[in-house]
Scaffold this motif. Structure first.
Motif, mmCIF file in Angstrom:
data_model
loop_
_atom_site.group_PDB
_atom_site.id
_atom_site.type_symbol
_atom_site.label_atom_id
_atom_site.label_comp_id
_atom_site.label_asym_id
_atom_site.label_seq_id
_atom_site.Cartn_x
_atom_site.Cartn_y
_atom_site.Cartn_z
ATOM 1 N N ARG A 101 0.838 -1.207 0.000
ATOM 2 C CA ARG A 101 0.000 0.000 0.000
ATOM 3 C C ARG A 101 0.868 1.250 0.000
ATOM 4 O O ARG A 101 1.865 1.324 0.711
ATOM 5 C CB ARG A 101 -0.867 0.010 1.264
ATOM 6 N N PRO A 102 0.476 2.255 -0.785
ATOM 7 C CA PRO A 102 1.266 3.488 -0.783
ATOM 8 C C PRO A 102 1.075 4.274 0.507
ATOM 9 O O PRO A 102 -0.021 4.285 1.072
ATOM 10 C CB PRO A 102 0.709 4.268 -1.972
ATOM 11 N N GLN A 103 2.164 4.863 0.977
ATOM 12 C CA GLN A 103 2.021 5.772 2.114
ATOM 13 C C GLN A 103 3.013 6.912 2.009
ATOM 14 O O GLN A 103 4.007 6.846 1.284
ATOM 15 C CB GLN A 103 2.196 5.018 3.437
ATOM 16 N N ILE A 104 2.720 7.974 2.730
ATOM 17 C CA ILE A 104 3.629 9.120 2.770
ATOM 18 C C ILE A 104 3.922 9.434 4.228
ATOM 19 O O ILE A 104 3.005 9.554 5.042
ATOM 20 C CB ILE A 104 3.014 10.376 2.110
ATOM 21 N N THR A 105 5.201 9.497 4.539
ATOM 22 C CA THR A 105 5.583 9.856 5.898
ATOM 23 C C THR A 105 5.843 11.362 5.936
ATOM 24 O O THR A 105 6.486 11.903 5.037
ATOM 25 C CB THR A 105 6.851 9.087 6.300
ATOM 26 N N HIS A 106 5.340 12.002 6.958
ATOM 27 C CA HIS A 106 5.468 13.456 7.117
ATOM 28 C C HIS A 106 5.143 14.213 5.827
ATOM 29 O O HIS A 106 5.986 14.901 5.266
ATOM 30 C CB HIS A 106 6.867 13.822 7.619
ATOM 31 N N PRO A 107 3.911 14.089 5.359
ATOM 32 C CA PRO A 107 3.534 14.791 4.124
ATOM 33 C C PRO A 107 3.372 16.284 4.378
ATOM 34 O O PRO A 107 3.222 16.708 5.519
ATOM 35 C CB PRO A 107 2.175 14.180 3.792
ATOM 36 N N GLU A 108 3.424 17.037 3.304
ATOM 37 C CA GLU A 108 3.034 18.442 3.392
ATOM 38 C C GLU A 108 1.540 18.484 3.116
ATOM 39 O O GLU A 108 1.059 17.866 2.179
ATOM 40 C CB GLU A 108 3.731 19.260 2.317
ATOM 41 N N MET A 109 0.804 19.221 3.945
ATOM 42 C CA MET A 109 -0.651 19.269 3.794
ATOM 43 C C MET A 109 -1.082 20.706 3.553
ATOM 44 O O MET A 109 -0.617 21.620 4.219
ATOM 45 C CB MET A 109 -1.318 18.776 5.077
#
Ligand code: ADP
Ligand code: MG
Length: 700
Positions: free
Chosen positions: A126-134
Motif C-alpha cells: 500500500r502506498p504511504q507518505i511519511t510526514h507529508p506536506e498538507m
C-alpha cells in the motif's frame, strides 16, 4: 535613497507590529526586501494531481488531493505514531507522522479536503507518505484558475499564528502588486542580459514567486542564481583586480646569487615540470610591482616546500626578509630543519620561532627581525602574526592553511609599508568551484604532478575480523626495514573516549609488537609539546618502527621511509582527512600501502567514502567527491567564511553556471577593473554588503 524595498515589514498590508515581530524572530524578515528574497522552495501545481489509484513505486514525489479520514495514534514510546487516511474518488493512501504528533492533530481537520505532497513509499503493497506536506484545499476566490502556488519555508510557530506557507504567499503577492519596474531596476549590463538570454530582474522576481508555468519559473530561478553568483564572484574578483591594477608590491626584479647558487649546486633533485611552472608564475607576480597573493594547491607529496624555499631565496636576493608559517609546532620545526638541511652551508640566516622558544632566544630573534639581520623566519603562525616586527618583510609563506583568510593576511600586510607578497600553500585540494568562490581573491597555482619515481599508494579496506592478517602485514613491512603509522580517530565531542580508545589501541599494539624487537612511539593532543617532539623525533630518526597517533600527524609530516599507513575506525573520517593521512606514506621510492580498518557495520555514505579511497589517489578527484557527498558547508574552513551562503545557488549542483559566471566576471573586470564604466555602476552599487561597507575597503 528611500526606496520601497527598505520599508520595515510591519508596514506591509496584512502584517502589522505583532506579526512583524514574529517574522523577524522566526525567519529574519525585517524589510520588504527580505520578504521578497524569502523564496519558495517549491510550487504546488494544482493541475498536477495524481489519482491515488495510479500511484506506483516508480513515483518518487507525488501530489494527491482528497478528503482526510480517520486519524489515530498507534504504538507507545518510540514507536508511537499518528496515522491518517486520505481518500479520493479512486482509492486511499496512508499518511504517517512520527514527530510533532500533537501539533499535527491540532492543525488538521478531519473531513476537510487537502492537497497532500510528499515522497511515497510502499508498505505491504500500500502506498504511504511519511510526514507529508498538507495544504487545505480552499474554496475561496481562486477556484477554477490554474496557477502555480508557491510554498514557502515557515516554522511551526508561524503556522500556529496564522503565518504558514499560504499566508506568506498572500503577503508576497501583496508586495509584488505594489512593486513597479523602477523598484526593481536592472543591475546587469544590457549586453550580458541579451548574451545570456536572461529575464529582466523585475520579471525574475515576479516569476520566481508566481510563475505562469514551470518553464518561466526555471528561467527566473536561473536569472536570480546567476545574479547571486555574479555578485559573489565580482566581490572577490574586485579585490583581486584592484590588487592587480592598483596595489603596490615590492619588486623582486632580479634572480640573484643565492637563488643561482642553490639552484646549481644544492638542489638535491631535478624540479618537476609543475614545480618549474609555478615558480615562473610566482616570479612573474613578484617582479610586477604589484602585490602577489597566491594560493598554491599541490597534492600531498608534490613538493611544495622546495618551491617555497626557492621563492624565499628570491626575496633575500632582492634585499628582503621572508617568513614561513606552519599550523603546528611539529610542522614548523620540521620545516626549519628541512630548510637548514637543504641550505647546508649557504650563507643564509634562518631562525625558528614557536610557542616554546625560550625567552632569551625569542628576544634575540625579535631583535634580528627588526634590525634586518634575520633573513628567513620559520614558525607557527600565531607567533609570527602576533609579535614579530620585520625590518623589510618581502614574502610570507603560509603552509597548510587555506583557512588563513583575508583578515589574517591583512594583519601581515600591516607589517610593512608596502605589503609583502603572500603565498598560501595547501595540500587539501579544494575543488575548483569552491576555490574560485571562497578564495576568489587569491590567484591560483596548481601543482598537479608528483616527483618522479613515486609509486601509487595501494589502498585496501579491511574489516576488524582481519586484524591478525593486517598485523602480520605490519610485521612483514617492518622486517623489510620500513616504518608504519597507525592512526586513531579523534572526535572532538568526546575527547575522553577517544583518549581511552587510543590508549587501549596502544596497549593492544604493544602486545602484538613487544619490545625489544619492536619500538613504538605515540603522539597525541594531550601531550606537552616537548613530549610530542621527542616521540616524533624518535620516529623520524628510525629509533621506533611504529608511530601510533591521533590525527595530529595529519598534515605535512615527512618520513619517506614510512611505507604503511593503517587507519583505525576509518569510517569515522571524512574523505579529505583520509586522503591527508594517507599522504604521510608514499613519499619515498618504496611501494606504499594504506589499510582502512573498520567495523562490520557501515552506513552507505561511509562505504562510498572507503570505495573512493581504494579507487583513486588523486586528491582533486577526492575533493570533488567530498564536496558532492557532504555539500559545501562542511568543507574545511569555508563555513566561517560565510562566502558560500547562497540563497538560491548551490555550488555543487550549479557547477556549470558557476563556471560560466566566473568567466564572465573575469572578462568584465579585465575590461573595467574598478567597475567605473557607467554601464556597470548599478552592478557595482549592488556589491555593497549590508553594513554599507565594501568587503575590500578594510584591506586597502
Ligand atoms: P608537500 O607538497 O606535501 O609539502 P614536500 O615538499 O614535503 O611535499 O615534498 C615531499 C617529498 O618529495 C620530500 O621528501 C621532498 O624532498 C621530495 N621532493 C620534492 N620535490 C621533488 C622532486 N622534484 N624530485 C624528487 N623529490 C622531490
Ligand atoms: Mg608540506
Amino acid at each position: 535613497m528611500a526606496d520601497i524595498l527598505s520599508s520595515p515589514i510591519e508596514y506591509l498590508k496584512g502584517v502589522g507590529p505583532q506579526r512583524a515581530e514574529l517574522l523577524k524572530k522566526e525567519l529574519g524578515i525585517y524589510s520588504f526586501k527580505d520578504l521578497l528574497e524569502h523564496f519558495p522552495y517549491r510550487h504546488i501545481d494544482k493541475t498536477k494531481v495524481s489519482p491515488i489509484r495510479d500511484i506506483s513505486p516508480q513515483h518518487e514525489f507525488i501530489q494527491v488531493a482528497g478528503r482526510l479520514l480517520a486519524m489515530e495514534t498507534i504504538g507507545e514510546g518510540r514507536s508511537k505514531r499518528l496515522v491518517a487516511e486520505i481518500r479520493d474518488a479512486t482509492g486511499s493512501l496512508e499518511l504517517v507522522w512520527f514527530q510533532g504528533i500533537a501539533w499535527v492533530q491540532k492543525m488538521l481537520e478531519p473531513w476537510q479536503t487537502y492537497f497532500v505532497y510528499g515522497r511515497v513509499s510502499f508498505f505491504q503493497g500500500r502506498p504511504q507518505i511519511t510526514h507529508p506536506e498538507m495544504e487545505l484545499l480552499s474554496t475561496d476566490n481562486n477556484s477554477g484558475k490554474s496557477f502555480l502556488e508557491p510554498v514557502y519555508p515557515s516554522t511551526e510557530k508561524l503556522k500556529s499564528r496564522g503565518l504558514g506557507g499560504r499566508q506568506l504567499a498572500k503577503l508576497t503577492f501583496t508586495l509584488l502588486t505594489m512593486l513597479r519596474e523602477k523598484d526593481l531596476p536592472e543591475i546587469l549590463p544590457d549586453q550580458m542580459i541579451s548574451q545570456m538570454k536572461l529575464l529582466s530582474r523585475y520579471q525574475a522576481f515576479h516569476s520566481i514567486h508566481f510563475p505562469a508555468n514551470m518553464e518561466i519559473y526555471e528561467q527566473a530561478l536561473n536569472r536570480l542564481k546567476f545574479e547571486e553568483l555574479l555578485i559573489a564572484q565580482l566581490r572577490m574578483g574586485l579585490i583581486r583586480s584592484q590588487r592587480h591594477h592598483f596595489s603596490k608590491g615590492v619588486v623582486f626584479g632580479q634572480v640573484g646569487e643565492l637563488f643561482h647558487l642553490f639552484y646549481s649546486q644544492y638542489l638535491p633533485f631535478e624540479l618537476t615540470g609543475a614545480q618549474k611552472r609555478v615558480l615562473k608564475e610566482f616570479r612573474k607576480d613578484m617582479g610586477s610591482g604589484r602585490q602577489m597573493n597566491r594560493l598554491l594547491q599541490g597534492d600531498v607529496g608534490s613538493g611544495k616546500t622546495i618551491v617555497a624555499l626557492l621563492s624565499m631565496l628570491l626575496a633575500i636576493d632582492n634585499g628582503f626578509q621572508a617568513c614561513m608559517m606552519a599550523p603546528t609546532e611539529i610542522l614548523a620545526k620540521q620545516h626549519f630543519e628541512g630548510v637548514r638541511k637543504l641550505l647546508k652551508d649557504m650563507p643564509v640566516v634562518v631562525e625558528l620561532l614557536t610557542g616554546s622558544t625560550k625567552t632569551k632566544k625569542r628576544k634575540e630573534i625579535l631583535e634580528m627581525a627588526i634590525n634586518g639581520s634575520l633573513q628567513i623566519l620559520i614558525g607557527t603562525h600565531a607567533v609570527i602574526e602576533e609579535v614579530v616586527q620585520f625590518k623589510n618583510l618581502g614574502l610570507a609563506v603560509i603552509d597548510e592553511q587555506h583557512r588563513f583568510g583575508v583578515a589574517q593576511r591583512a594583519k601581515l600586510w600591516n607589517k610593512a609599508s608596502i605589503p609583502p607578497h603572500v603565498l598560501v600553500m595547501t595540500a587539501t585540494p579544494i575543488p575548483r568551484t569552491l576555490a574560485m568562490t571562497a578564495y576568489g581573491d587569491l590567484d591560483l597555482s596548481i601543482m598537479d604532478e608528483l616527483p618522479p619515481g613515486r609509486q601509487p599508494i595501494q589502498t585496501v579496506h579491511r574489516y576488524e575480523s582481519s586484524r591478525s592478517q593486517v598485523m602480520g602485514f605490519v610485521k612483514s613491512e617492518i622486517a623489510k626495514g620500513r616504518q608504519v603509522y597507525i592512526v586513531f580517530p579523534l572526535i572532538e565531542e568526546s575527547e575522553k573516549m577517544d583518549y581511552e580508545n587510543l590508549m587501549r589501541g596502544y596497549e593492544n599494539l604493544k602486545a602484538w609488537f613487544p619490545e625489544p624487537k619492536y619500538w613504538i612511539s605515540m603522539v597525541h593532543g594531550k601531550q606537552t609539546n616537548e613530549v610530542k617532539e621527542v616521540n616524533m623525533q624518535r620516529f623520524v630518526q628510525h629509533d621506533t618502527q611504529i608511530m601510533v597517533s591521533t590525527t595530529v600527524i595529519e598534515v605535512g609530516v615527512d618520513v619517506p621511509n614510512a611505507s604503511l599507513m593503517i587507519i583505525e575506525s576509518a569510517e569515522k573520517f571524512g574523505l579529505s582527512q583520509l586522503h591527508q593521512l594517507r599522504g604521510r606514506v608514499g613519499r619515498g621510492r618504496e611501494k606504499s600501502f594504506c589499510i582502512l580498518l573498520t567495523g562490520s557495520k557501515l552506513g552507505a555514505e561511509a562505504k562510498e567514502r572507503l570505495k573512493i579511497m581504494c579507487a583513486t589517489n588523486d586528491g582533486f578527484k577526492i575533493a570533488e567527491k567530498d564536496l558532492d557527498l557532504r555539500g559545501p558547508g562542511d568543507i574545511q574552513g569555508t563555513r566561517q567564511s560565510g562566502l558560500l551562503d547562497f540563497k538560491l545557488a548551490n555550488i555543487v549542483k550549479d557547477k556549470a553556471l558557476l563556471e560560466t559566471v566566473r568567466q564572465l566576471a573575469g572578462k568584465l573586470l579585465d575590461e573595467d577593473p574598478d567597475l567605473s564604466n557607467p554601464n556597470h555602476l548599478s552592478l557595482k552599487a549592488s556589491l555593497q554588503v549590508k553594513n554599507g561597507q565594501t568587503p575590500w575597503s578594510k584591506i586597502s
